[in-house]
Every structure is written in structure tokens, then in C-alpha cells.
Scaffold this active site. Structure first.
Site, PDB file in Angstrom:
ATOM      1  N   HIS A  62       4.123 -30.913 -18.188  1.00  0.00           N
ATOM      2  CA  HIS A  62       4.546 -29.669 -17.549  1.00  0.00           C
ATOM      3  C   HIS A  62       5.617 -29.892 -16.475  1.00  0.00           C
ATOM      4  CE1 HIS A  62       0.144 -28.414 -18.462  1.00  0.00           C
ATOM      5  NE2 HIS A  62       0.912 -28.184 -19.509  1.00  0.00           N
ATOM      6  N   LYS A  72       5.153 -33.200  -7.117  1.00  0.00           N
ATOM      7  CA  LYS A  72       3.693 -33.217  -7.129  1.00  0.00           C
ATOM      8  C   LYS A  72       3.181 -34.528  -6.535  1.00  0.00           C
ATOM      9  CE  LYS A  72       3.418 -30.451 -11.330  1.00  0.00           C
ATOM     10  NZ  LYS A  72       2.963 -30.376 -12.730  1.00  0.00           N
ATOM     11  N   TYR A 132      -3.816 -31.886  -6.704  1.00  0.00           N
ATOM     12  CA  TYR A 132      -2.436 -32.250  -6.412  1.00  0.00           C
ATOM     13  C   TYR A 132      -1.753 -31.210  -5.553  1.00  0.00           C
ATOM     14  CZ  TYR A 132      -1.492 -29.419 -10.628  1.00  0.00           C
ATOM     15  OH  TYR A 132      -1.447 -28.417 -11.564  1.00  0.00           O
ATOM     16  N   ASP A 168      -0.548 -26.237 -24.716  1.00  0.00           N
ATOM     17  CA  ASP A 168      -0.034 -27.600 -24.825  1.00  0.00           C
ATOM     18  C   ASP A 168       0.113 -28.071 -26.266  1.00  0.00           C
ATOM     19  OD1 ASP A 168       0.359 -27.837 -22.131  1.00  0.00           O
ATOM     20  OD2 ASP A 168      -1.522 -28.879 -21.751  1.00  0.00           O
TER      21      ASP A 168
END
Length: 190
Positions: A62, A72, A132, A168
Site C-alpha cells: 500500500h 510510516k 504504525y 489486496d
């Protein structure tokens, strides 16, 4: 805190200082001044937390486009993951290359994935909690992805038949993905 380079020099492995005794441990999972002291000055604005109930769950690959692109800082609270970053900056000498690192509750490592890199992970245990930080808010209209098993990327995932979301399973190949990131040698991002 120690910061280590990976094969993709902008992607960093971070090992916090962990104080352990018979009770357990204590660590600073984030300290802005210490991160800035290592050249990692980010203004994180959102924390995300995912739970994967099963082993062999893949989430990713992603990224977000344009002004909504995210850096991130990924860590595991419980369990373990194989964490992956892919360089998707057009013109980069490492375009399409990836790096994978094992992050776990036991090793306390974190992975810093800058803007211009796609991110994904595979759970190595059941009941894996991943947390995250990101430096831009989630933007559904700018959310994009790349197929986890794109043969051009040839990521060495630790699973051949992963558990995937519908989203996904349908991501495009790298060659067909909408990507606006450009490599700049002097800035190395966007």
C-alpha cells in the site's frame, strides 16, 4: 536508540533502547528529539493499529498519492511480521527493489518506510498486533496498491498461499499502478 541502513538507504531499521528486568521491559517507542538527532525529523499525525488473527496474512503493498503520501514508522506489539518496503520512485536507481525485515514483539525493532515506498507485511504468528505512525492522514481517494506477488518485484514472502483481503487480491502490477513519485538525487524523496 540505534538506526541501521537497509539495502534501500532511505528505509531504516530502528532499534530502541530496551530496559529489561524480572518484571518485563520499558522502552521509548518514539522520541521526537532522538529521531531528529538521527536525521529522522517527521511530524507524525496519526497512529494506526491492526490485528491479524491468523498467521500468513499479507496486508499490502500500500501507499498514498501526492500530498497525502505517508512516511510510516512500523512496529509490532504482539507476534511477528515480515515487513516489506518497495521503492516506487520513478527514476530511482533502486526502483522496483524491495527490502524485508522481521519485526517482532521480542526484538522490538521498527521499520521506517518513507514516502515514495510501497509497504506491506506478512504475519508470522497468530494474533499479531501491528502499530504504525504516519505523517499524513489517511485519504481513501488517494489510497493505492501493488499486487503482493508481482513477478517483477519477486518478493520472497514467507508464505505461498496467503490470507488476503478482496482489495489486496485485486491490486495492479507495478507496471500498471498509478504512481506519481519521482526520484530526486538531492532530496531522495518525491
Amino acid at each position: 536508540m540505534n538506526v541501521f541502513d537497509t539495502e534501500l538507504k532511505e528505509v531504516k531499521v530502528i532499534e530502541p533502547t530496551v530496559f529489561q528486568d524480572h518484571r518485563g521491559f520499558f522502552m521509548e517507542s518514539y522520541h521526537a528529539k532522538k529521531f531528529k538527532g538521527h536525521g529522522l525529523g517527521y511530524d507524525f499525525v496519526q497512529d494506526n493499529h491492526s490485528l491479524s488473527l491468523e498467521k500468513n496474512v499479507i496486508r499490502g503493498l500500500h501507499y498514498q498519492l501526492g500530498p497525502y503520501a505517508q512516511t510510516k514508522l512500523v512496529r509490532v506489539i504482539t507476534g511477528a511480521i515480515f515487513d516489506v518496503a518497495v521503492d516506487i520512485r520513478k527514476g530511482s536507481p533502486t526502483y522496483g527493489k524491495w527490502v524485508g525485515v522481521t519485526l517482532s514483539a521480542k526484538n522490538h525493532r521498527m521499520l521506517l518506510v518513507p514516502k515514495g515506498f510501497a509497504h506491506g507485511f506478512c504475519t508470522l504468528t497468530v494474533n499479531t498486533h501491528v502499530q504504525y505512525k504516519v505523517d499524513a492522514y489517511y485519504s481513501a481517494e488517494n489510497d493505492r496498491g501493488i499486487l503482493w506477488n508481482d513477478p517483477v518485484l519477486s518478493i520472497d514472502w514467507p508464505v505461498s498461499a496467503p490470507i488476503l483481503s478482496d482489495k489486496d487480491q485485486k491490486q495492479p502490477l507495478l507496471k500498471d499502478a498509478e504512481i506519481h513519485f519521482q526520484y530526486k538525487a538531492d532530496a531522495a524523496l518525491l
